[in-house]
Design a protein around this motif. Sequence first.
Motif, PDB file in Angstrom:
ATOM      1  N   ALA A 228      20.402   8.471 -43.242  1.00  0.00           N
ATOM      2  CA  ALA A 228      20.686   8.414 -44.680  1.00  0.00           C
ATOM      3  C   ALA A 228      20.117   9.633 -45.399  1.00  0.00           C
ATOM      4  O   ALA A 228      20.794  10.249 -46.242  1.00  0.00           O
ATOM      5  CB  ALA A 228      20.115   7.127 -45.268  1.00  0.00           C
TER       6      ALA A 228
ATOM      7  N   GLN B 288      19.682  -0.141 -51.658  1.00  0.00           N
ATOM      8  CA  GLN B 288      20.369   0.728 -52.597  1.00  0.00           C
ATOM      9  C   GLN B 288      21.375  -0.042 -53.423  1.00  0.00           C
ATOM     10  O   GLN B 288      22.332  -0.544 -52.903  1.00  0.00           O
ATOM     11  CB  GLN B 288      21.104   1.818 -51.826  1.00  0.00           C
ATOM     12  CG  GLN B 288      20.205   2.927 -51.393  1.00  0.00           C
ATOM     13  CD  GLN B 288      19.786   3.761 -52.551  1.00  0.00           C
ATOM     14  OE1 GLN B 288      19.174   3.291 -53.453  1.00  0.00           O
ATOM     15  NE2 GLN B 288      20.091   4.990 -52.556  1.00  0.00           N
TER      16      GLN B 288
ATOM     17  N   VAL C 254      20.926   2.716 -46.048  1.00  0.00           N
ATOM     18  CA  VAL C 254      19.623   2.336 -46.602  1.00  0.00           C
ATOM     19  C   VAL C 254      19.464   0.822 -46.618  1.00  0.00           C
ATOM     20  O   VAL C 254      18.403   0.287 -46.269  1.00  0.00           O
ATOM     21  CB  VAL C 254      19.446   2.913 -48.019  1.00  0.00           C
ATOM     22  CG1 VAL C 254      18.130   2.430 -48.635  1.00  0.00           C
ATOM     23  CG2 VAL C 254      19.461   4.434 -47.983  1.00  0.00           C
TER      24      VAL C 254
ATOM     25  N   ASN D 218      11.375   3.163 -47.583  1.00  0.00           N
ATOM     26  CA  ASN D 218      11.550   2.299 -46.414  1.00  0.00           C
ATOM     27  C   ASN D 218      11.120   3.014 -45.138  1.00  0.00           C
ATOM     28  O   ASN D 218      10.552   2.397 -44.224  1.00  0.00           O
ATOM     29  CB  ASN D 218      13.008   1.848 -46.295  1.00  0.00           C
ATOM     30  CG  ASN D 218      13.342   0.719 -47.242  1.00  0.00           C
ATOM     31  OD1 ASN D 218      12.461   0.096 -47.812  1.00  0.00           O
ATOM     32  ND2 ASN D 218      14.616   0.456 -47.409  1.00  0.00           N
TER      33      ASN D 218
ATOM     34  N   SER E  20      13.410  -1.142 -51.743  1.00  0.00           N
ATOM     35  CA  SER E  20      14.813  -1.495 -51.682  1.00  0.00           C
ATOM     36  C   SER E  20      15.395  -1.497 -53.072  1.00  0.00           C
ATOM     37  O   SER E  20      15.598  -2.546 -53.646  1.00  0.00           O
ATOM     38  CB  SER E  20      15.027  -2.848 -51.056  1.00  0.00           C
ATOM     39  OG  SER E  20      14.628  -2.758 -49.718  1.00  0.00           O
TER      40      SER E  20
ATOM     41  N   TYR F 165      25.841   6.235 -47.536  1.00  0.00           N
ATOM     42  CA  TYR F 165      24.393   6.282 -47.777  1.00  0.00           C
ATOM     43  C   TYR F 165      23.815   4.913 -48.129  1.00  0.00           C
ATOM     44  O   TYR F 165      22.816   4.468 -47.551  1.00  0.00           O
ATOM     45  CB  TYR F 165      24.090   7.291 -48.894  1.00  0.00           C
ATOM     46  CG  TYR F 165      22.634   7.314 -49.301  1.00  0.00           C
ATOM     47  CD1 TYR F 165      21.691   7.942 -48.489  1.00  0.00           C
ATOM     48  CD2 TYR F 165      22.209   6.709 -50.481  1.00  0.00           C
ATOM     49  CE1 TYR F 165      20.346   7.968 -48.851  1.00  0.00           C
ATOM     50  CE2 TYR F 165      20.868   6.730 -50.839  1.00  0.00           C
ATOM     51  CZ  TYR F 165      19.943   7.360 -50.026  1.00  0.00           C
ATOM     52  OH  TYR F 165      18.617   7.367 -50.377  1.00  0.00           O
ATOM     53  N   ARG F 166      24.446   4.226 -49.082  1.00  0.00           N
ATOM     54  CA  ARG F 166      23.882   2.952 -49.539  1.00  0.00           C
ATOM     55  C   ARG F 166      23.817   1.925 -48.410  1.00  0.00           C
ATOM     56  O   ARG F 166      22.843   1.187 -48.283  1.00  0.00           O
ATOM     57  CB  ARG F 166      24.694   2.418 -50.708  1.00  0.00           C
ATOM     58  CG  ARG F 166      24.537   3.212 -51.997  1.00  0.00           C
ATOM     59  CD  ARG F 166      25.320   2.571 -53.138  1.00  0.00           C
ATOM     60  NE  ARG F 166      25.043   3.225 -54.396  1.00  0.00           N
ATOM     61  CZ  ARG F 166      25.658   4.310 -54.836  1.00  0.00           C
ATOM     62  NH1 ARG F 166      26.603   4.864 -54.079  1.00  0.00           N
ATOM     63  NH2 ARG F 166      25.358   4.847 -55.999  1.00  0.00           N
TER      64      ARG F 166
ATOM     65  N   LEU G 170      17.590   5.133 -41.516  1.00  0.00           N
ATOM     66  CA  LEU G 170      17.077   5.780 -42.717  1.00  0.00           C
ATOM     67  C   LEU G 170      17.029   7.295 -42.553  1.00  0.00           C
ATOM     68  O   LEU G 170      17.263   8.033 -43.515  1.00  0.00           O
ATOM     69  CB  LEU G 170      15.695   5.217 -43.049  1.00  0.00           C
ATOM     70  CG  LEU G 170      15.688   3.727 -43.394  1.00  0.00           C
ATOM     71  CD1 LEU G 170      14.277   3.162 -43.360  1.00  0.00           C
ATOM     72  CD2 LEU G 170      16.332   3.477 -44.755  1.00  0.00           C
TER      73      LEU G 170
ATOM     74  N   ALA H 134      15.337   5.401 -49.433  1.00  0.00           N
ATOM     75  CA  ALA H 134      15.300   5.712 -48.005  1.00  0.00           C
ATOM     76  C   ALA H 134      13.917   6.185 -47.586  1.00  0.00           C
ATOM     77  O   ALA H 134      13.385   5.763 -46.549  1.00  0.00           O
ATOM     78  CB  ALA H 134      16.347   6.771 -47.672  1.00  0.00           C
TER      79      ALA H 134
END
Length: 277
Positions: free
Chosen positions: A159, A41, A137, A176, A11, A133-134, A156, A173
Amino acid sequence: MYAEQLSQQGSGDLAGAVYRQAYLGLRASLGLQAAPSVALQQPMLPQARTAAPVAPAPVPRGNELERQLQPLKERLSSATAPQVEQQLLALLRQGHRHEDLPNLLGLAAVLQERRDDAERWFREALAINPRHYRSLVNLGGLCLSASRPEEAIQLLSRAIELIDPQAPEALAALTNLSLAHQQLGRPMDAAQLALRIFRIKPDHLRPESLAAASQTLEEMGDEKAAIELLQYLRSRGGAPEPIRRLAQLLERRGDFQEAAMVYRDLLANPGQVSSKP
Protein backbone atom coordinates in the motif's frame (compact mmCIF):
# COMPACT_ATOMS: atom_id res chain seq x y z
CA MET A 1 -15.17 0.44 22.34
CA TYR A 2 -14.57 -1.10 18.90
CA ALA A 3 -14.36 2.31 17.23
CA GLU A 4 -11.78 3.52 19.73
CA GLN A 5 -9.72 0.38 19.14
CA LEU A 6 -9.77 0.98 15.40
CA SER A 7 -8.80 4.60 15.84
CA GLN A 8 -5.90 3.82 18.17
CA GLN A 9 -4.54 1.30 15.69
CA GLY A 10 -4.65 3.69 12.82
CA SER A 11 -7.54 2.24 10.95
CA GLY A 12 -8.71 5.58 9.77
CA ASP A 13 -11.36 4.52 7.32
CA LEU A 14 -13.07 2.03 9.56
CA ALA A 15 -12.78 4.15 12.63
CA GLY A 16 -14.15 7.12 10.71
CA ALA A 17 -17.25 5.21 9.76
CA VAL A 18 -17.75 3.82 13.24
CA TYR A 19 -17.19 7.24 14.73
CA ARG A 20 -19.82 8.83 12.59
CA GLN A 21 -22.22 7.55 15.26
CA ALA A 22 -20.15 8.33 18.32
CA TYR A 23 -17.04 10.02 17.02
CA LEU A 24 -14.26 8.79 19.32
CA GLY A 25 -11.45 10.04 17.29
CA LEU A 26 -7.82 6.42 13.29
CA ARG A 27 -5.54 8.09 13.71
CA ALA A 28 -5.42 7.92 15.01
CA SER A 29 -3.64 5.97 14.85
CA LEU A 30 -2.35 3.64 16.51
CA GLY A 31 0.61 4.75 18.42
CA LEU A 32 3.42 2.42 19.15
CA GLN A 33 2.50 1.88 22.77
CA ALA A 34 -1.22 2.37 22.46
CA ALA A 35 -3.39 -0.69 22.63
CA PRO A 36 -3.26 -2.10 19.11
CA SER A 37 -6.13 -0.82 17.07
CA VAL A 38 -6.33 -1.32 13.38
CA ALA A 39 -6.46 1.61 11.07
CA LEU A 40 -8.81 1.17 8.18
CA GLN A 41 -9.09 3.46 5.22
CA GLN A 42 -12.48 5.13 5.01
CA PRO A 43 -14.48 3.98 3.37
CA MET A 44 -13.27 0.54 4.46
CA LEU A 45 -15.68 -1.72 6.27
CA PRO A 46 -15.92 -5.42 6.78
CA GLN A 47 -17.52 -7.37 4.07
CA ALA A 48 -20.95 -8.76 3.55
CA ARG A 49 -21.66 -12.47 3.47
CA THR A 50 -20.13 -13.80 0.33
CA ALA A 51 -18.27 -12.32 -2.53
CA ALA A 52 -20.81 -13.71 -4.98
CA PRO A 53 -19.35 -14.21 -8.43
CA VAL A 54 -20.32 -11.32 -10.61
CA ALA A 55 -19.94 -11.12 -14.36
CA PRO A 56 -17.72 -8.17 -15.28
CA ALA A 57 -19.76 -5.18 -16.30
CA PRO A 58 -18.54 -1.81 -17.51
CA VAL A 59 -19.02 1.16 -15.24
CA PRO A 60 -22.07 3.07 -16.48
CA ARG A 61 -21.60 6.11 -18.67
CA GLY A 62 -20.23 9.20 -16.96
CA ASN A 63 -19.07 7.17 -13.96
CA GLU A 64 -22.67 6.73 -12.89
CA LEU A 65 -21.66 3.95 -10.49
CA GLU A 66 -19.21 6.25 -8.74
CA ARG A 67 -21.98 8.82 -8.37
CA GLN A 68 -24.20 6.17 -6.81
CA LEU A 69 -21.48 5.03 -4.43
CA GLN A 70 -20.57 8.49 -3.15
CA PRO A 71 -23.74 9.11 -1.09
CA LEU A 72 -23.51 5.55 0.25
CA LYS A 73 -19.95 6.26 1.42
CA GLU A 74 -21.14 9.40 3.15
CA ARG A 75 -24.10 7.66 4.82
CA LEU A 76 -22.16 4.65 6.04
CA SER A 77 -22.08 4.36 9.84
CA SER A 78 -22.70 1.72 12.49
CA ALA A 79 -26.40 2.67 12.46
CA THR A 80 -26.86 2.65 8.68
CA ALA A 81 -24.51 -0.24 7.81
CA PRO A 82 -27.27 -2.88 7.29
CA GLN A 83 -29.29 -0.63 4.98
CA VAL A 84 -26.25 0.59 3.05
CA GLU A 85 -25.07 -2.99 2.70
CA GLN A 86 -28.34 -4.01 1.05
CA GLN A 87 -28.07 -1.13 -1.43
CA LEU A 88 -24.48 -2.13 -2.24
CA LEU A 89 -25.52 -5.75 -2.74
CA ALA A 90 -28.26 -4.60 -5.11
CA LEU A 91 -25.63 -2.82 -7.21
CA LEU A 92 -23.53 -5.98 -7.15
CA ARG A 93 -26.46 -8.06 -8.38
CA GLN A 94 -26.88 -5.64 -11.27
CA GLY A 95 -23.49 -6.82 -12.52
CA HIS A 96 -21.30 -3.88 -11.54
CA ARG A 97 -17.66 -4.76 -11.03
CA HIS A 98 -15.60 -1.99 -9.47
CA GLU A 99 -13.11 -2.21 -6.60
CA ASP A 100 -14.86 0.46 -4.52
CA LEU A 101 -18.02 -1.66 -4.34
CA PRO A 102 -16.59 -4.69 -2.46
CA ASN A 103 -14.41 -2.37 -0.42
CA LEU A 104 -17.52 -0.55 0.81
CA LEU A 105 -19.21 -3.89 1.48
CA GLY A 106 -16.18 -4.80 3.56
CA LEU A 107 -16.52 -1.62 5.57
CA ALA A 108 -20.22 -2.28 6.11
CA ALA A 109 -19.35 -5.74 7.41
CA VAL A 110 -16.70 -4.32 9.76
CA LEU A 111 -19.25 -1.91 11.23
CA GLN A 112 -21.45 -4.91 11.91
CA GLU A 113 -18.46 -6.76 13.43
CA ARG A 114 -18.48 -9.48 10.76
CA ARG A 115 -14.75 -9.60 10.22
CA ASP A 116 -14.67 -12.81 8.16
CA ASP A 117 -17.12 -11.29 5.71
CA ALA A 118 -15.12 -8.09 5.66
CA GLU A 119 -11.93 -9.93 4.83
CA ARG A 120 -13.59 -11.73 1.91
CA TRP A 121 -14.88 -8.45 0.49
CA PHE A 122 -11.50 -6.73 0.76
CA ARG A 123 -9.90 -9.68 -1.01
CA GLU A 124 -12.58 -9.42 -3.71
CA ALA A 125 -11.69 -5.73 -4.19
CA LEU A 126 -8.02 -6.66 -4.56
CA ALA A 127 -8.90 -9.38 -7.06
CA ILE A 128 -10.44 -6.63 -9.19
CA ASN A 129 -7.58 -4.18 -8.59
CA PRO A 130 -4.46 -5.47 -6.79
CA ARG A 131 -3.30 -1.86 -6.40
CA HIS A 132 -6.38 -0.61 -4.55
CA TYR A 133 -4.82 1.34 -1.68
CA ARG A 134 -7.82 1.41 0.66
CA SER A 135 -8.47 -2.31 0.39
CA LEU A 136 -4.80 -3.10 1.01
CA VAL A 137 -4.83 -0.99 4.18
CA ASN A 138 -8.16 -2.38 5.34
CA LEU A 139 -7.17 -5.99 4.76
CA GLY A 140 -3.82 -5.34 6.41
CA GLY A 141 -5.62 -3.91 9.42
CA LEU A 142 -7.84 -6.97 9.70
CA CYS A 143 -4.81 -9.27 9.48
CA LEU A 144 -3.19 -7.25 12.23
CA SER A 145 -6.23 -7.53 14.48
CA ALA A 146 -6.26 -11.29 13.81
CA SER A 147 -2.62 -11.57 14.98
CA ARG A 148 -1.29 -12.21 11.47
CA PRO A 149 1.40 -9.49 11.42
CA GLU A 150 3.55 -11.06 8.68
CA GLU A 151 0.68 -10.94 6.19
CA ALA A 152 -0.24 -7.46 7.40
CA ILE A 153 3.30 -6.23 6.69
CA GLN A 154 3.17 -7.57 3.13
CA LEU A 155 -0.14 -5.84 2.41
CA LEU A 156 0.74 -2.55 4.09
CA SER A 157 4.15 -2.36 2.45
CA ARG A 158 2.45 -2.75 -0.93
CA ALA A 159 0.00 0.00 0.00
CA ILE A 160 2.74 2.46 0.94
CA GLU A 161 4.44 1.91 -2.42
CA LEU A 162 1.31 3.22 -4.16
CA ILE A 163 1.24 6.70 -2.64
CA ASP A 164 3.50 9.48 -1.47
CA PRO A 165 4.86 8.10 1.84
CA GLN A 166 4.97 11.62 3.25
CA ALA A 167 1.32 12.37 2.48
CA PRO A 168 -1.37 12.34 5.20
CA GLU A 169 -3.07 9.51 3.28
CA ALA A 170 -0.15 7.27 4.25
CA LEU A 171 -0.85 7.57 7.99
CA ALA A 172 -3.21 4.60 8.23
CA ALA A 173 -0.80 2.27 6.45
CA LEU A 174 2.22 3.51 8.40
CA THR A 175 0.42 3.25 11.73
CA ASN A 176 -0.74 -0.30 11.10
CA LEU A 177 2.73 -1.19 9.83
CA SER A 178 4.32 0.08 13.04
CA LEU A 179 1.89 -2.03 15.06
CA ALA A 180 2.70 -5.10 12.98
CA HIS A 181 6.41 -4.69 13.68
CA GLN A 182 5.57 -4.20 17.33
CA GLN A 183 3.61 -7.47 17.35
CA LEU A 184 6.63 -9.22 15.84
CA GLY A 185 8.96 -7.85 18.53
CA ARG A 186 10.77 -5.39 16.26
CA PRO A 187 10.85 -2.20 18.35
CA MET A 188 13.48 -0.52 16.19
CA ASP A 189 11.40 -0.83 13.03
CA ALA A 190 8.34 0.31 14.95
CA ALA A 191 10.19 3.34 16.35
CA GLN A 192 11.45 4.40 12.93
CA LEU A 193 7.91 4.22 11.58
CA ALA A 194 6.67 6.25 14.55
CA LEU A 195 9.20 8.92 13.62
CA ARG A 196 7.92 8.95 10.02
CA ILE A 197 4.34 9.27 11.29
CA PHE A 198 5.34 12.08 13.64
CA ARG A 199 6.96 14.04 10.82
CA ILE A 200 3.76 13.81 8.77
CA LYS A 201 1.40 14.65 11.63
CA PRO A 202 2.95 15.28 15.06
CA ASP A 203 -0.23 14.72 17.06
CA HIS A 204 -1.23 11.50 15.30
CA LEU A 205 0.38 9.28 17.95
CA ARG A 206 -0.25 9.37 21.65
CA PRO A 207 2.37 11.07 23.86
CA GLU A 208 3.25 7.77 25.54
CA SER A 209 3.84 6.24 22.12
CA LEU A 210 6.18 9.05 21.14
CA ALA A 211 7.99 8.73 24.46
CA ALA A 212 8.50 5.00 23.92
CA ALA A 213 9.70 5.58 20.35
CA SER A 214 12.16 8.23 21.54
CA GLN A 215 13.63 5.81 24.04
CA THR A 216 14.11 3.14 21.38
CA LEU A 217 15.68 5.67 19.00
CA GLU A 218 18.05 6.75 21.75
CA GLU A 219 19.03 3.12 22.35
CA MET A 220 19.66 2.79 18.60
CA GLY A 221 22.08 5.72 18.79
CA ASP A 222 19.83 8.15 16.92
CA GLU A 223 19.93 10.82 19.61
CA LYS A 224 18.98 13.60 17.22
CA ALA A 225 15.67 11.90 16.35
CA ALA A 226 15.02 11.11 20.01
CA ILE A 227 15.51 14.78 20.89
CA GLU A 228 13.14 15.79 18.10
CA LEU A 229 10.35 13.71 19.64
CA LEU A 230 11.14 14.74 23.21
CA GLN A 231 11.22 18.44 22.33
CA TYR A 232 7.73 18.08 20.90
CA LEU A 233 6.54 16.37 24.08
CA ARG A 234 8.06 19.18 26.11
CA SER A 235 6.24 21.76 23.98
CA ARG A 236 2.97 19.95 24.71
CA GLY A 237 3.48 19.85 28.46
CA GLY A 238 4.89 16.35 28.71
CA ALA A 239 5.31 14.03 31.67
CA PRO A 240 8.47 14.53 33.77
CA GLU A 241 10.29 11.28 32.90
CA PRO A 242 10.64 11.85 29.12
CA ILE A 243 11.51 15.50 29.71
CA ARG A 244 14.22 14.46 32.15
CA ARG A 245 15.62 12.21 29.44
CA LEU A 246 15.57 15.19 27.09
CA ALA A 247 17.66 17.23 29.52
CA GLN A 248 20.12 14.37 29.90
CA LEU A 249 20.42 13.93 26.13
CA LEU A 250 21.02 17.64 25.61
CA GLU A 251 23.61 17.66 28.34
CA ARG A 252 25.37 14.63 26.85
CA ARG A 253 25.52 16.36 23.47
CA GLY A 254 27.04 19.48 25.00
CA ASP A 255 23.97 21.73 24.68
CA PHE A 256 24.27 22.87 28.28
CA GLN A 257 22.23 26.04 27.91
CA GLU A 258 19.16 24.23 26.56
CA ALA A 259 19.62 21.41 29.07
CA ALA A 260 19.67 23.96 31.90
CA MET A 261 16.36 25.43 30.66
CA VAL A 262 14.77 22.00 30.63
CA TYR A 263 16.05 21.24 34.13
CA ARG A 264 14.66 24.59 35.28
CA ASP A 265 11.25 23.65 33.90
CA LEU A 266 11.41 20.32 35.71
CA LEU A 267 12.14 22.04 39.01
CA ALA A 268 9.44 24.67 38.50
CA ASN A 269 6.78 22.19 37.32
CA PRO A 270 7.57 18.75 38.75
CA GLY A 271 4.23 17.34 37.62
CA GLN A 272 3.97 18.89 34.18
CA VAL A 273 6.65 20.51 32.07
CA SER A 274 6.17 23.64 30.01
CA SER A 275 8.32 24.74 27.10
CA LYS A 276 8.14 28.38 28.10
CA PRO A 277 11.49 29.90 29.17
